[in-house]
Design a protein around this motif. Structure first.
Motif, PDB file in Angstrom:
ATOM      1  N   PRO A  28       0.729  -1.145   0.112  1.00 50.50           N
ATOM      2  CA  PRO A  28       0.017   0.012  -0.058  1.00 50.50           C
ATOM      3  C   PRO A  28       0.696   1.336  -0.111  1.00 50.50           C
ATOM      4  O   PRO A  28       1.878   1.302   0.799  1.00 50.50           O
ATOM      5  CB  PRO A  28      -0.796  -0.034   1.162  1.00 50.50           C
ATOM      6  N   PRO A  29       0.406   2.278  -0.575  1.00 47.25           N
ATOM      7  CA  PRO A  29       1.233   3.583  -0.687  1.00 47.25           C
ATOM      8  C   PRO A  29       1.575   4.096   0.643  1.00 47.25           C
ATOM      9  O   PRO A  29       2.655   4.600   0.866  1.00 47.25           O
ATOM     10  CB  PRO A  29       0.150   4.456  -1.516  1.00 47.25           C
ATOM     11  N   SER A  30       0.609   4.119   1.651  1.00 46.38           N
ATOM     12  CA  SER A  30       0.992   4.733   2.747  1.00 46.38           C
ATOM     13  C   SER A  30       2.073   3.696   3.704  1.00 46.38           C
ATOM     14  O   SER A  30       2.950   4.484   4.277  1.00 46.38           O
ATOM     15  CB  SER A  30      -0.172   4.525   3.829  1.00 46.38           C
ATOM     16  N   TYR A  46       5.876   5.024   4.645  1.00 44.06           N
ATOM     17  CA  TYR A  46       6.417   4.935   5.942  1.00 44.06           C
ATOM     18  C   TYR A  46       7.804   4.247   6.114  1.00 44.06           C
ATOM     19  O   TYR A  46       8.707   4.721   6.725  1.00 44.06           O
ATOM     20  CB  TYR A  46       5.429   4.225   6.801  1.00 44.06           C
ATOM     21  N   TYR A  47       7.874   3.159   5.361  1.00 45.74           N
ATOM     22  CA  TYR A  47       9.332   2.344   5.171  1.00 45.74           C
ATOM     23  C   TYR A  47      10.367   3.352   4.732  1.00 45.74           C
ATOM     24  O   TYR A  47      11.463   3.267   5.234  1.00 45.74           O
ATOM     25  CB  TYR A  47       9.104   1.241   4.137  1.00 45.74           C
ATOM     26  N   LYS A  48       9.994   4.116   3.773  1.00 50.92           N
ATOM     27  CA  LYS A  48      11.135   5.270   3.213  1.00 50.92           C
ATOM     28  C   LYS A  48      11.360   6.173   4.194  1.00 50.92           C
ATOM     29  O   LYS A  48      12.722   6.403   4.324  1.00 50.92           O
ATOM     30  CB  LYS A  48      10.374   5.802   1.780  1.00 50.92           C
ATOM     31  N   ASP A  49      10.557   6.804   5.119  1.00 46.75           N
ATOM     32  CA  ASP A  49      10.938   7.785   6.094  1.00 46.75           C
ATOM     33  C   ASP A  49      11.658   6.752   7.263  1.00 46.75           C
ATOM     34  O   ASP A  49      12.546   7.610   7.724  1.00 46.75           O
ATOM     35  CB  ASP A  49       9.722   8.588   6.497  1.00 46.75           C
ATOM     36  N   ARG A  50      11.146   5.690   7.801  1.00 43.32           N
ATOM     37  CA  ARG A  50      11.768   5.194   8.865  1.00 43.32           C
ATOM     38  C   ARG A  50      13.110   4.566   8.678  1.00 43.32           C
ATOM     39  O   ARG A  50      13.875   4.641   9.523  1.00 43.32           O
ATOM     40  CB  ARG A  50      10.598   4.086   9.311  1.00 43.32           C
ATOM     41  N   PHE A  51      13.265   4.055   7.600  1.00 42.88           N
ATOM     42  CA  PHE A  51      14.468   3.058   7.227  1.00 42.88           C
ATOM     43  C   PHE A  51      15.301   3.812   6.020  1.00 42.88           C
ATOM     44  O   PHE A  51      15.749   3.090   5.221  1.00 42.88           O
ATOM     45  CB  PHE A  51      14.096   1.847   6.894  1.00 42.88           C
ATOM     46  N   SER A  52      15.344   5.187   5.739  1.00 44.12           N
ATOM     47  CA  SER A  52      15.924   5.919   4.780  1.00 44.12           C
ATOM     48  C   SER A  52      17.355   5.577   4.743  1.00 44.12           C
ATOM     49  O   SER A  52      17.944   5.591   3.445  1.00 44.12           O
ATOM     50  CB  SER A  52      15.658   7.551   5.229  1.00 44.12           C
ATOM     51  N   GLN A  53      18.006   5.431   5.963  1.00 42.56           N
ATOM     52  CA  GLN A  53      19.654   5.214   5.884  1.00 42.56           C
ATOM     53  C   GLN A  53      19.734   4.066   5.296  1.00 42.56           C
ATOM     54  O   GLN A  53      21.203   3.706   4.703  1.00 42.56           O
ATOM     55  CB  GLN A  53      20.041   5.189   7.237  1.00 42.56           C
ATOM     56  N   PHE A  54      18.923   3.076   4.865  1.00 35.84           N
ATOM     57  CA  PHE A  54      19.188   1.866   4.110  1.00 35.84           C
ATOM     58  C   PHE A  54      18.695   1.558   2.777  1.00 35.84           C
ATOM     59  O   PHE A  54      18.653   0.598   1.994  1.00 35.84           O
ATOM     60  CB  PHE A  54      18.670   0.436   4.877  1.00 35.84           C
ATOM     61  N   ALA A  89      17.030  -0.622  -4.603  1.00 41.70           N
ATOM     62  CA  ALA A  89      16.036  -0.307  -3.314  1.00 41.70           C
ATOM     63  C   ALA A  89      14.911  -1.401  -3.193  1.00 41.70           C
ATOM     64  O   ALA A  89      14.395  -1.496  -2.202  1.00 41.70           O
ATOM     65  CB  ALA A  89      15.559   1.119  -3.522  1.00 41.70           C
ATOM     66  N   ILE A  90      14.725  -2.266  -4.338  1.00 39.67           N
ATOM     67  CA  ILE A  90      13.593  -2.924  -4.190  1.00 39.67           C
ATOM     68  C   ILE A  90      13.844  -4.104  -3.269  1.00 39.67           C
ATOM     69  O   ILE A  90      12.865  -4.365  -2.471  1.00 39.67           O
ATOM     70  CB  ILE A  90      13.296  -3.521  -5.694  1.00 39.67           C
ATOM     71  N   PRO A  91      14.961  -4.796  -3.120  1.00 36.60           N
ATOM     72  CA  PRO A  91      15.094  -5.726  -2.234  1.00 36.60           C
ATOM     73  C   PRO A  91      15.041  -5.250  -0.809  1.00 36.60           C
ATOM     74  O   PRO A  91      14.456  -5.942   0.284  1.00 36.60           O
ATOM     75  CB  PRO A  91      16.552  -6.311  -2.426  1.00 36.60           C
ATOM     76  N   VAL A  92      15.373  -4.099  -0.608  1.00 36.11           N
ATOM     77  CA  VAL A  92      15.347  -3.481   0.744  1.00 36.11           C
ATOM     78  C   VAL A  92      13.882  -3.317   1.183  1.00 36.11           C
ATOM     79  O   VAL A  92      13.422  -3.528   2.436  1.00 36.11           O
ATOM     80  CB  VAL A  92      16.107  -2.154   0.787  1.00 36.11           C
ATOM     81  N   PHE A  93      12.943  -2.961   0.287  1.00 34.90           N
ATOM     82  CA  PHE A  93      11.598  -2.696   0.621  1.00 34.90           C
ATOM     83  C   PHE A  93      11.170  -3.880   0.937  1.00 34.90           C
ATOM     84  O   PHE A  93      10.119  -4.190   1.555  1.00 34.90           O
ATOM     85  CB  PHE A  93      10.983  -2.025  -0.541  1.00 34.90           C
ATOM     86  N   LYS A  94      11.418  -4.903  -0.040  1.00 38.43           N
ATOM     87  CA  LYS A  94      10.827  -6.349   0.196  1.00 38.43           C
ATOM     88  C   LYS A  94      11.340  -6.900   1.441  1.00 38.43           C
ATOM     89  O   LYS A  94      10.213  -7.460   2.026  1.00 38.43           O
ATOM     90  CB  LYS A  94      11.395  -6.877  -0.967  1.00 38.43           C
ATOM     91  N   GLU A  95      12.279  -6.737   1.923  1.00 33.88           N
ATOM     92  CA  GLU A  95      12.622  -7.358   3.143  1.00 33.88           C
ATOM     93  C   GLU A  95      11.904  -6.845   4.249  1.00 33.88           C
ATOM     94  O   GLU A  95      11.578  -7.285   5.416  1.00 33.88           O
ATOM     95  CB  GLU A  95      14.236  -6.969   3.421  1.00 33.88           C
ATOM     96  N   VAL A 143      13.593  -4.555  12.832  1.00 37.92           N
ATOM     97  CA  VAL A 143      13.630  -4.460  11.436  1.00 37.92           C
ATOM     98  C   VAL A 143      14.916  -3.710  11.361  1.00 37.92           C
ATOM     99  O   VAL A 143      15.689  -4.031  10.302  1.00 37.92           O
ATOM    100  CB  VAL A 143      12.354  -3.745  10.841  1.00 37.92           C
ATOM    101  N   GLU A 144      15.116  -2.616  11.953  1.00 34.59           N
ATOM    102  CA  GLU A 144      16.461  -1.844  11.635  1.00 34.59           C
ATOM    103  C   GLU A 144      17.661  -2.662  11.995  1.00 34.59           C
ATOM    104  O   GLU A 144      18.669  -2.457  11.428  1.00 34.59           O
ATOM    105  CB  GLU A 144      16.233  -0.484  12.467  1.00 34.59           C
ATOM    106  N   ARG A 145      17.634  -3.501  12.938  1.00 35.72           N
ATOM    107  CA  ARG A 145      18.648  -4.309  13.399  1.00 35.72           C
ATOM    108  C   ARG A 145      18.926  -5.053  12.146  1.00 35.72           C
ATOM    109  O   ARG A 145      20.372  -5.541  11.870  1.00 35.72           O
ATOM    110  CB  ARG A 145      18.618  -4.914  14.723  1.00 35.72           C
ATOM    111  N   ASP A 146      18.016  -5.925  11.725  1.00 31.05           N
ATOM    112  CA  ASP A 146      18.338  -6.852  10.872  1.00 31.05           C
ATOM    113  C   ASP A 146      18.836  -6.119   9.544  1.00 31.05           C
ATOM    114  O   ASP A 146      19.568  -6.709   8.638  1.00 31.05           O
ATOM    115  CB  ASP A 146      17.039  -7.624  10.237  1.00 31.05           C
TER     116      ASP A 146
END
Length: 305
Positions: free
Chosen positions: A20-22, A26-34, A51-57, A71-74
């Motif tokens: 979903p777009p929302s 959220y993933y982009k803002d919360r885990f932007s460093q990865f 970037a696709i594998p990161v979002f998928k993970e 999630v951030e630690r992994d």
């Protein structure tokens, strides 16, 4: 599959991964460093295929009930933090702060666009549901109206059937008993009246004319058809212009009563020819005249006045 040289928008990444777009925002803002990105600003920010594998993970871990910290630690174990500048080179503080503000602003705009797209989609679904609801309600209204019409037709058919049965019973009784007699149509259709203690004639008038003996008989037959009582009707001539209508009723237990109504055809002082209830007896006991007034009031209340 995206090629290594392909750059995608945030919306395209969400579409490809069925996120979903929302959630993508959220993933982009919360885990932007990865999450690597390549050039552009605001809605024009593009992300490389890496970037696709990161979002998928990220999506996979949240689906398995990971917390954001887990999630951030992994991600830190599986993906290196993104560095946009050559090793050892640092941005001036003011430029870095400005870039951070611009990045956040562009991210907010991108997130806003994604939310708007999701809201528009929900609005479309709601509109479709409302239209379907209105179609269903209209169909059921038409069906209810049709069923009501059928019920009215069946009631009319039932009433006509009972009327025909009673007519046949009456004709059979007239043919089989010499002492039995049945009034003619004129007598049956004349207004039915009673007289009070002053000798005044009291009748009932409704929307469709005067209350007649024929209407009285119809009501008696209709009540018999709607109840478990058995009702037998017998006519007997009484003098030159009169008849006695005898009603014998029995309940399912066999208990019943006999009502004898003496009827006389007469002419009122104003010249109207009517049928007067002259006397009423129940099980051979005469009923006082005031009771006839009570009976007539009940008839009046049930007629279409």
């Amino acid at each position: 599959m995206a090629s290594s040289s392909e750059y995608l928008s945030l919306r395209e990444i969400g579409r490809r991964l069925n996120i979903p777009p929302s959630s993508v925002a959220y993933y982009k803002d919360r885990f932007s460093q990865f999450i690597p990105q390549q050039g552009g600003s605001g809605r024009r920010i593009r992300y490389p295929a890496d970037a696709i594998p990161v979002f998928k993970e990220i999506r996979h871990m949240f689906n398995n009930n990971y917390s954001a910290e887990q999630v951030e630690r992994d991600l830190a174990r599986k993906f290196s933090p993104v560095c946009d500048l050559p090793h050892g080179q640092a941005e001036p503080q003011s430029v870095a702060e400005l870039a951070g503000v611009v990045e956040k602003l562009s991210g907010l705009l991108d997130t806003q666009a994604l939310f708007r797209a999701e809201i528009d989609s929900l609005r479309g679904e709601l509109s479709t549901l409302k239209e379907e609801k209105e179609r269903i309600e209209a169909r059921y209204r038409d069906e209810i109206a049709r069923l009501e019409s059928e019920v009215e037709a069946l009631r009319a058919e039932r009433a006509a059937m009972f009327e025909e049965i009673w007519e046949r019973i009456d004709r059979s009784a007239d043919a089989g008993a010499k002492r039995s007699a049945r009034p003619g149509a004129g007598f049956m259709q004349r207004p039915l009246v009673v007289t009070n203690d002053k000798g005044e004639y009291l009748g009932v008038a409704g929307k469709h004319g005067h209350f007649s003996l024929q209407e009285f008989v119809r009501i008696v037959r209709g009540n018999a058809g709607d109840s478990q009582r058995q009702v037998a009707m017998r006519w007997t001539a009484a003098g030159k212009d009169g008849y006695v209508l005898t009603l014998t009723t029995k309940d399912p237990a066999g208990q019943g009563h006999e009502h004898a109504i003496e009827l006389q055809e007469t002419v009122t002082p104003s010249g109207n020819r009517v049928v007067r209830i002259a006397k009423l007896t129940i099980d051979g006991n005469p009923v006082p005249d005031p009771f006839l007034m009570v009976l007539f009031r009940k008839i009046r209340d049930g007629f279409d006045v």
